[in-house]
Scaffold this motif. Structure first.
Motif, PDB file in Angstrom:
ATOM      1  N   PHE A   1      37.870  -8.367  25.359  1.00 12.07           N
ATOM      2  CA  PHE A   1      37.754  -9.586  26.171  1.00 12.07           C
ATOM      3  C   PHE A   1      36.822  -9.414  27.372  1.00 12.07           C
ATOM      4  O   PHE A   1      36.007 -10.311  27.649  1.00 12.07           O
ATOM      5  N   PRO A   2      36.874  -8.289  28.096  1.00 13.27           N
ATOM      6  CA  PRO A   2      35.875  -8.105  29.167  1.00 13.27           C
ATOM      7  C   PRO A   2      34.436  -8.085  28.647  1.00 13.27           C
ATOM      8  O   PRO A   2      33.525  -8.600  29.321  1.00 13.27           O
ATOM      9  N   ILE A   3      34.221  -7.501  27.452  1.00 20.81           N
ATOM     10  CA  ILE A   3      32.875  -7.524  26.867  1.00 20.81           C
ATOM     11  C   ILE A   3      32.432  -8.971  26.645  1.00 20.81           C
ATOM     12  O   ILE A   3      31.302  -9.353  26.959  1.00 20.81           O
ATOM     13  N   MET A   4      33.339  -9.797  26.124  1.00 21.30           N
ATOM     14  CA  MET A   4      33.025 -11.198  25.879  1.00 21.30           C
ATOM     15  C   MET A   4      32.755 -11.929  27.192  1.00 21.30           C
ATOM     16  O   MET A   4      31.793 -12.708  27.303  1.00 21.30           O
ATOM     17  N   TRP A   5      33.585 -11.673  28.209  1.00 23.87           N
ATOM     18  CA  TRP A   5      33.409 -12.343  29.501  1.00 23.87           C
ATOM     19  C   TRP A   5      32.098 -11.941  30.169  1.00 23.87           C
ATOM     20  O   TRP A   5      31.417 -12.773  30.759  1.00 23.87           O
ATOM     21  N   VAL A   6      31.745 -10.657  30.076  1.00 17.05           N
ATOM     22  CA  VAL A   6      30.482 -10.202  30.659  1.00 17.05           C
ATOM     23  C   VAL A   6      29.305 -10.840  29.921  1.00 17.05           C
ATOM     24  O   VAL A   6      28.337 -11.282  30.546  1.00 17.05           O
ATOM     25  N   GLN A   7      29.405 -10.927  28.610  1.00 16.02           N
ATOM     26  CA  GLN A   7      28.323 -11.508  27.819  1.00 16.02           C
ATOM     27  C   GLN A   7      28.097 -12.971  28.174  1.00 16.02           C
ATOM     28  O   GLN A   7      26.960 -13.432  28.254  1.00 16.02           O
ATOM     29  N   TYR A   8      29.199 -13.711  28.391  1.00 21.06           N
ATOM     30  CA  TYR A   8      29.087 -15.135  28.688  1.00 21.06           C
ATOM     31  C   TYR A   8      29.176 -15.447  30.178  1.00 21.06           C
ATOM     32  O   TYR A   8      29.141 -16.607  30.578  1.00 21.06           O
ATOM     33  N   LYS A   9      29.330 -14.371  31.014  1.00 21.04           N
ATOM     34  CA  LYS A   9      29.385 -14.503  32.468  1.00 21.04           C
ATOM     35  C   LYS A   9      30.457 -15.472  32.933  1.00 21.04           C
ATOM     36  O   LYS A   9      30.297 -16.185  33.926  1.00 21.04           O
TER      37      LYS A   9
END
Length: 301
Positions: A49-57
């Motif tokens: 989930f952090p990877i996804m959040w970082v990718q989509y800011k």
């Protein structure tokens, strides 16, 4: 993203998954298959989930899903994560890491067969021959070279679980390529992993509540490797490959899992037997024919 980088990601995934076979054997000495899976996916979800959040800011849902999308994500979580890891852990309680990796290599063939039925993807005669050869190799491993055992259905329970794992994992690849190719792989992987985590927690809750979680360093080392690298990063890498390279091509790289498993076997005390080498050789031979025939068909087309 450059396809060479995506290919490197998929190959890295195969290395992580090969080591997972050894790590799971360690973790399963301390805790049950369901409890190990629940803790493993807890760390996997924490990574994804952090990877996804970082990718989509943004921590908000990056895209709007239709009901059909949500249904297919749940199916991916059920087949590609929950059932896959359940069969994986159950199988490794009674079979070797090397046996398991050789059987899993047939995912390439299984994915192609499922794509034939579910997506109408054609298979030429040479590919069908390759399929038969690969399954012959699996049969040799399942019965340890004694084909009489096959006639009497005397097959190790663990090997059957691993074969089931290969089937359900291949099913998840078809679901993604056919129904979720328009969704970013990190989004699909994150929410499918979350769905699987909920199922694992519900399935193992009585044990998680009543049995103390092991405190041994070996247990936690194996869990953290499987959760962070072997689940979080590995699934994100692999399903990116499925979307960008296609399910069948991505599955071809699973041929590397037996090689990586053998290369990493010595530190974990695994011994490679002549039957495993022979059966594995037959499987790889079939896979090479399949891969060659696929490229030949694409060249002709």
């Amino acid at each position: 993203m450059n396809k060479k980088i995506i290919t490197l990601f998929v190959i890295t995934t195969m290395l992580f998954w090969a080591i997972n076979f050894h790590m799971a054997k360690i973790a399963l000495e301390y805790y049950s298959p369901m409890a190990v899976a629940a803790i493993r996916f807890f760390f996997g979800v924490i990574v994804l989930f952090p990877i996804m959040w970082v990718q989509y800011k943004s921590p908000k849902l990056p895209v709007k899903f239709s009901k059909k999308d949500w249904w297919n994500i749940l199916l991916t979580g059920f087949f590609g994560f929950f059932l896959t890891i359940y069969f994986f852990n159950k199988g490794l309680t009674t079979t070797s890491a090397i046996n398991s990796s050789l059987i899993i290599a047939t995912s390439t063939i299984l994915t192609a067969i499922l794509a034939f039925f579910a997506m109408g993807r054609k298979l030429v005669k040479l590919q069908w021959l390759a399929i038969i050869i690969s399954f012959l190799g699996v049969a040799i491993i399942l019965v340890k070279g004694d084909l009489a055992q096959l006639l009497n259905l005397q097959i190790e329970e663990g090997d059957v679980y691993i074969l089931m794992m290969a089937i359900v994992f291949s099913t998840s690849q078809i679901i993604i390529e056919k129904n979720l190719s328009h969704v970013d792989s990190i989004v699909t992987t994150s929410f499918a992993s979350l769905a699987a985590l909920v199922l694992f927690i519900l399935s193992s809750l009585p044990e998680l509540v009543s049995v103390p979680v092991p405190s041994d360093l070996a247990f936690w080392g194996s869990i953290l490797f499987m959760g962070i690298l072997g689940t979080g990063l590995a699934y994100a890498f692999f399903y990116k490959g499925v979307v960008e390279l296609g399910a069948t091509r991505s599955a071809l790289y699973m041929n590397l899992i037996p090689l990586f498993t053998v290369l990493t076997a010595f530190p974990f005390g695994e011994v490679v037997t002549p039957i495993q080498l022979f059966g594995g050789g037959v499987i790889i031979f079939g896979l090479l024919i399949f891969g060659w025939s696929k490229r030949r068909v694409q060249t002709i087309e």
